[in-house]
Design a protein around this motif. Structure first.
Motif, PDB file in Angstrom:
ATOM      1  N   UNK A 189      22.591  15.334  10.040  1.00  0.00           N
ATOM      2  CA  UNK A 189      22.703  14.756  11.373  1.00  0.00           C
ATOM      3  C   UNK A 189      23.275  13.340  11.260  1.00  0.00           C
ATOM      4  N   UNK A 190      24.526  13.131  11.713  1.00  0.00           N
ATOM      5  CA  UNK A 190      25.439  14.089  12.334  1.00  0.00           C
ATOM      6  C   UNK A 190      25.965  15.113  11.315  1.00  0.00           C
ATOM      7  N   UNK A 192      28.254  16.172   9.301  1.00  0.00           N
ATOM      8  CA  UNK A 192      29.509  15.827   8.621  1.00  0.00           C
ATOM      9  C   UNK A 192      30.039  16.975   7.762  1.00  0.00           C
ATOM     10  N   UNK A 193      29.190  17.929   7.421  1.00  0.00           N
ATOM     11  CA  UNK A 193      29.635  19.056   6.596  1.00  0.00           C
ATOM     12  C   UNK A 193      30.778  19.839   7.252  1.00  0.00           C
ATOM     13  N   UNK A 194      30.823  19.849   8.596  1.00  0.00           N
ATOM     14  CA  UNK A 194      31.814  20.642   9.311  1.00  0.00           C
ATOM     15  C   UNK A 194      33.183  19.962   9.382  1.00  0.00           C
ATOM     16  N   UNK A 195      33.278  18.726   8.965  1.00  0.00           N
ATOM     17  CA  UNK A 195      34.556  18.025   9.056  1.00  0.00           C
ATOM     18  C   UNK A 195      35.622  18.769   8.245  1.00  0.00           C
ATOM     19  N   UNK A 212      25.544  15.868  19.333  1.00  0.00           N
ATOM     20  CA  UNK A 212      24.885  15.057  20.337  1.00  0.00           C
ATOM     21  C   UNK A 212      25.461  15.205  21.738  1.00  0.00           C
ATOM     22  N   UNK A 213      26.328  16.209  21.912  1.00  0.00           N
ATOM     23  CA  UNK A 213      26.907  16.461  23.221  1.00  0.00           C
ATOM     24  C   UNK A 213      26.043  17.472  23.967  1.00  0.00           C
TER      25      UNK A 213
END
Length: 217
Positions: A189-190, A192-195, A212-213
């Motif tokens: 969290x956040x 970052x793995x998906x970047x 966080x949306x």
């Protein structure tokens, strides 16, 4: 992606039982080589550092076995069961798995290279801190499996299920999830793995709350 197939013997020797071969192999520190095994069972056995090369295994059960540090090179597995096996620090090279079960198997620290895996069930399996290189995954179920702190290169997946799968601290840049199910992964969290990962619009709608949306449903 081009995966090197297992280099299998043209005429493997048929064996009736796996355990005597395994015990002799471990005791003499020599690999099991060029055999064909069908419908063998070795449940709950301890076989650390076993070496298997250029073999064909069909319908064999190894559930609950300790195969820590084992090595498998040029092996074809069909309908085999590795559920609840301990395969920590094991090594797999040029292996093919079709219709195999890995429910709850522990492969922490293992190395998998030049692997094809099809129609296999890997729910709850642990691949934490593994090294994965040149893997082709088709129609496999990784529901609630764990891939934490994994190092990977050249991994292709299609028709696979990644539901509540743990990717904590595993960079997914270059991974294409568009032909797979991806839902509620476990991330930082956040996240970052998906970047750099590729996802579909439908998957994005499910994952956006991780950033966080808030989505008005």
């Amino acid at each position: 992606m081009k995966i090197q197939p297992p280099q299998l013997p043209a005429q493997p020797q048929a064996a009736e039982d796996f355990l005597p071969l395994a015990r002799r192999s471990i005791g003499e520190e020599r690999p099991i080589e060029e055999i064909l095994l069908r419908d063998c069972a070795a449940e709950g056995e301890s076989m650390p550092k076993l070496e298997v090369r250029r073999c064909i295994l069909e319908g064999c059960t190894f559930s609950g076995c300790d195969l820590s540090g084992a090595g498998f090179a040029d092996v074809a597995f069909t309908d085999c069961n590795f559920s609840n096996c301990r395969l920590s620090d094991a090594y797999f090279s040029r292996c093919r798995f079709f219709g195999c079960k890995w429910l709850g198997a522990e492969l922490d620290g293992a190395v998998l290279r030049q692997i094809t895996m099809e129609n296999s069930n890997l729910r709850y399996a642990s691949f934490d801190k593994t090294k994965l290189q040149d893997l082709l995954l088709h129609n496999c179920d990784f529901t609630e499996a764990s891939f934490s702190e994994v190092r990977w290169k050249n991994l292709s997946a299609d028709g696979c299920r990644f539901l509540r799968t743990n990717f904590f601290k595993t960079p997914l840049s270059g991974m294409d999830f568009t032909q797979n199910e991806l839902l509620a992964p476990i991330l930082s969290s956040p996240p970052t793995e998906l970047r750099g990962a590729k996802i579909s619009l439908l998957q994005a709608a499910d994952l956006i709350e991780l950033f966080g949306v808030k989505v008005d449903r």
